[in-house]
Write a protein that holds these residues in place. Structure first.
Motif, PDB file in Angstrom:
ATOM      1  N   GLY A 215      39.621  59.082  37.979  1.00  0.00           N
ATOM      2  CA  GLY A 215      38.658  60.005  38.563  1.00  0.00           C
ATOM      3  C   GLY A 215      37.752  60.665  37.293  1.00  0.00           C
ATOM      4  N   THR A 216      37.891  60.282  36.054  1.00  0.00           N
ATOM      5  CA  THR A 216      37.352  61.167  35.011  1.00  0.00           C
ATOM      6  C   THR A 216      36.152  60.112  34.223  1.00  0.00           C
ATOM      7  N   VAL A 217      36.209  58.807  34.754  1.00  0.00           N
ATOM      8  CA  VAL A 217      35.246  58.064  34.311  1.00  0.00           C
ATOM      9  C   VAL A 217      34.451  57.570  35.313  1.00  0.00           C
ATOM     10  N   HIS A 218      33.044  57.574  35.184  1.00  0.00           N
ATOM     11  CA  HIS A 218      32.095  57.163  36.045  1.00  0.00           C
ATOM     12  C   HIS A 218      31.200  56.384  35.565  1.00  0.00           C
ATOM     13  N   PHE A 219      30.347  55.298  36.121  1.00  0.00           N
ATOM     14  CA  PHE A 219      29.577  54.456  35.732  1.00  0.00           C
ATOM     15  C   PHE A 219      28.521  53.728  36.550  1.00  0.00           C
ATOM     16  N   GLU A 220      27.428  53.518  35.937  1.00  0.00           N
ATOM     17  CA  GLU A 220      26.310  52.421  36.947  1.00  0.00           C
ATOM     18  C   GLU A 220      26.136  51.215  35.991  1.00  0.00           C
ATOM     19  N   ALA A 221      26.090  50.300  36.703  1.00  0.00           N
ATOM     20  CA  ALA A 221      25.762  48.953  35.914  1.00  0.00           C
ATOM     21  C   ALA A 221      24.340  48.214  36.574  1.00  0.00           C
ATOM     22  N   PHE A 222      23.423  47.633  35.655  1.00  0.00           N
ATOM     23  CA  PHE A 222      22.552  47.359  36.355  1.00  0.00           C
ATOM     24  C   PHE A 222      22.518  45.733  36.746  1.00  0.00           C
ATOM     25  N   GLN A 223      23.841  45.027  36.295  1.00  0.00           N
ATOM     26  CA  GLN A 223      24.096  43.661  36.318  1.00  0.00           C
ATOM     27  C   GLN A 223      25.412  43.651  36.553  1.00  0.00           C
ATOM     28  N   PRO A 224      26.035  42.758  37.631  1.00  0.00           N
ATOM     29  CA  PRO A 224      27.228  42.561  37.541  1.00  0.00           C
ATOM     30  C   PRO A 224      28.294  42.152  36.410  1.00  0.00           C
ATOM     31  N   PRO A 225      29.313  42.347  36.331  1.00  0.00           N
ATOM     32  CA  PRO A 225      30.080  41.767  34.983  1.00  0.00           C
ATOM     33  C   PRO A 225      29.971  40.293  35.026  1.00  0.00           C
ATOM     34  N   VAL A 226      30.350  39.550  33.867  1.00  0.00           N
ATOM     35  CA  VAL A 226      30.353  38.187  33.800  1.00  0.00           C
ATOM     36  C   VAL A 226      31.578  37.708  34.326  1.00  0.00           C
ATOM     37  N   GLN A 227      31.679  36.871  35.295  1.00  0.00           N
ATOM     38  CA  GLN A 227      32.672  36.411  35.793  1.00  0.00           C
ATOM     39  C   GLN A 227      33.258  35.159  35.200  1.00  0.00           C
ATOM     40  N   ASP A 228      34.621  34.786  35.290  1.00  0.00           N
ATOM     41  CA  ASP A 228      35.184  33.547  34.561  1.00  0.00           C
ATOM     42  C   ASP A 228      34.489  32.335  35.381  1.00  0.00           C
ATOM     43  N   ASP A 229      35.065  31.029  34.749  1.00  0.00           N
ATOM     44  CA  ASP A 229      34.591  29.963  35.221  1.00  0.00           C
ATOM     45  C   ASP A 229      35.533  29.438  36.304  1.00  0.00           C
ATOM     46  N   THR A 230      36.595  30.314  36.874  1.00  0.00           N
ATOM     47  CA  THR A 230      37.235  29.750  38.221  1.00  0.00           C
ATOM     48  C   THR A 230      36.276  29.280  39.463  1.00  0.00           C
ATOM     49  N   ALA A 231      36.600  28.364  39.823  1.00  0.00           N
ATOM     50  CA  ALA A 231      35.743  27.812  41.078  1.00  0.00           C
ATOM     51  C   ALA A 231      36.222  28.995  42.469  1.00  0.00           C
ATOM     52  N   PRO A 232      35.258  29.290  43.133  1.00  0.00           N
ATOM     53  CA  PRO A 232      35.635  29.961  44.190  1.00  0.00           C
ATOM     54  C   PRO A 232      36.470  29.283  45.274  1.00  0.00           C
ATOM     55  N   GLU A 233      37.356  30.088  45.839  1.00  0.00           N
ATOM     56  CA  GLU A 233      38.365  29.465  46.810  1.00  0.00           C
ATOM     57  C   GLU A 233      37.988  29.867  48.374  1.00  0.00           C
ATOM     58  N   PRO A 234      38.161  29.130  49.285  1.00  0.00           N
ATOM     59  CA  PRO A 234      37.733  29.390  50.638  1.00  0.00           C
ATOM     60  C   PRO A 234      38.917  30.865  50.921  1.00  0.00           C
ATOM     61  N   PHE A 235      38.613  31.536  51.858  1.00  0.00           N
ATOM     62  CA  PHE A 235      39.412  32.619  52.417  1.00  0.00           C
ATOM     63  C   PHE A 235      38.941  32.881  53.700  1.00  0.00           C
ATOM     64  N   THR A 236      39.702  33.860  54.435  1.00  0.00           N
ATOM     65  CA  THR A 236      39.682  34.138  55.781  1.00  0.00           C
ATOM     66  C   THR A 236      39.450  35.751  56.080  1.00  0.00           C
TER      67      THR A 236
END
Length: 316
Positions: A215-236
């Motif tokens: 609750g004491t740290v606030h930010f705004e990003a212009f780009q999403p963070p770099v994601q790892d190379d893990t392939a997306p998995e299906p979910f529900t």
């Protein structure tokens, strides 16, 4: 379901260039003398002719509602929106612009405020500094840039808040360098931290401020963070009414939700604006956005980029 946002047809009233391939654009309403109010940290959506929507922080004075001021950095390797605005928009042009929205609000605080900006990240921070200066509240603004000659809005910043609360750090001036870890290693009593900038800067500040209380740290990003190379998995996904929505590995949760008939508003579809934010009730989300705080991630979800493991029950 998100509520539609007001779209105004604004006129480009003025343009001037700033260092670092940044163009400052002033927008006014064609008929109304005053625009909707905004708070420091707010952004607007700019709708482009090809259907793209881009978000820009309002860097003007919140007390001057005769205009909105945005600063656009030309990113040749970006998704094309900034380059089009930088190259094609001229004085007198009409731009569809949303009413302001704020995912980066300046919260009430009894303690000092620490503002950190890297390069073009000065845009939302500038509006915050103006308000804090006017209110007479204690704050320090640390502005990091490669050099003075590449620091956008520096003159405006110096004129707006003066030298007392401003600390400038340039990579090419050894006597101005500041170790971010040293700066944030000890949190002053009651202090709040706000920061904005490019990906490397954001990652560095996030890492060295991990020990600050929630609750004491606030930010705004212009780009999403770099994601790892893990392939997306299906979910529900399961909706409140029990509807089961499969999300294949090659499809976003947002598109699957929309295909199921839920009219969920969205804008950037890149995890940085928060327009499609919704709640979740059960499950294990995989957060990939650059909007939600650690607290919010316990119950909120950004379906344009985030995923989940197994089954996720949404508050939709």
């Amino acid at each position: 379901m998100g509520s539609p946002r007001i779209i105004m047809k604004l006129i480009v009233a003025g343009i001037h260039d700033e260092p670092g391939d940044v163009r400052v654009i002033e927008l006014k309403h064609q008929r109304k003398p005053l625009l909707p109010t905004f708070e420091p940290g707010s952004h607007v959506d700019v709708h482009l002719p090809d259907g793209k929507v881009r978000q820009y922080s309002l860097c003007g004075d919140p007390e001057d509602l005769s205009r909105y001021t945005i600063a656009v950095k030309r990113e040749s390797s970006g998704r094309g929106g900034s380059a089009w605005i930088y190259d094609q928009v001229t004085p007198g042009a009409e731009l569809p612009v949303s009413a302001p929205r704020n995912h980066f609000p300046l919260k009430e605080s009894g303690g000092p405020v620490l503002l950190l900006a890297g390069g073009i990240g000065i845009t939302p921070i500038l509006a915050m500094a103006r308000v804090l200066c006017r209110q007479g509240k204690p704050f320090e603004l640390h502005y990091f840039a490669r050099s003075r000659s590449l620091a956008p809005l520096l003159r405006t910043l110096e004129e707006s808040i003066g030298a007392k609360s401003l600390r400038l750090h340039f990579d090419d001036q050894v006597d101005t360098l500041q170790d971010i870890e040293g700066l944030l290693s000890t949190r002053p009593s009651g202090a709040q931290l706000y920061y904005c900038g490019p990906l490397g800067f954001m990652a560095a500040v996030a890492r060295v401020s991990e020990h600050w209380p929630d609750g004491t740290v606030h930010f705004e990003a212009f780009q999403p963070p770099v994601q790892d190379d893990t392939a997306p998995e299906p979910f529900t996904i399961v909706l409140r009414n029990g509807t089961v929505v499969p999300v294949p590995a090659d499809r976003s949760a947002l598109s699957a939700i929309r295909a199921a008939g839920v009219l969920l508003m969205a804008s950037c579809e890149n995890g940085v604006c928060g327009t499609c934010e919704c709640g979740y009730l059960e499950g294990q989300p995989i957060h990939r956005d650059a909007v939600l705080s650690n607290d919010a991630r316990s119950h909120r979800f950004i379906p344009c980029v985030s995923r989940a493991t197994g089954v996720l029950k949404l508050d939709l």
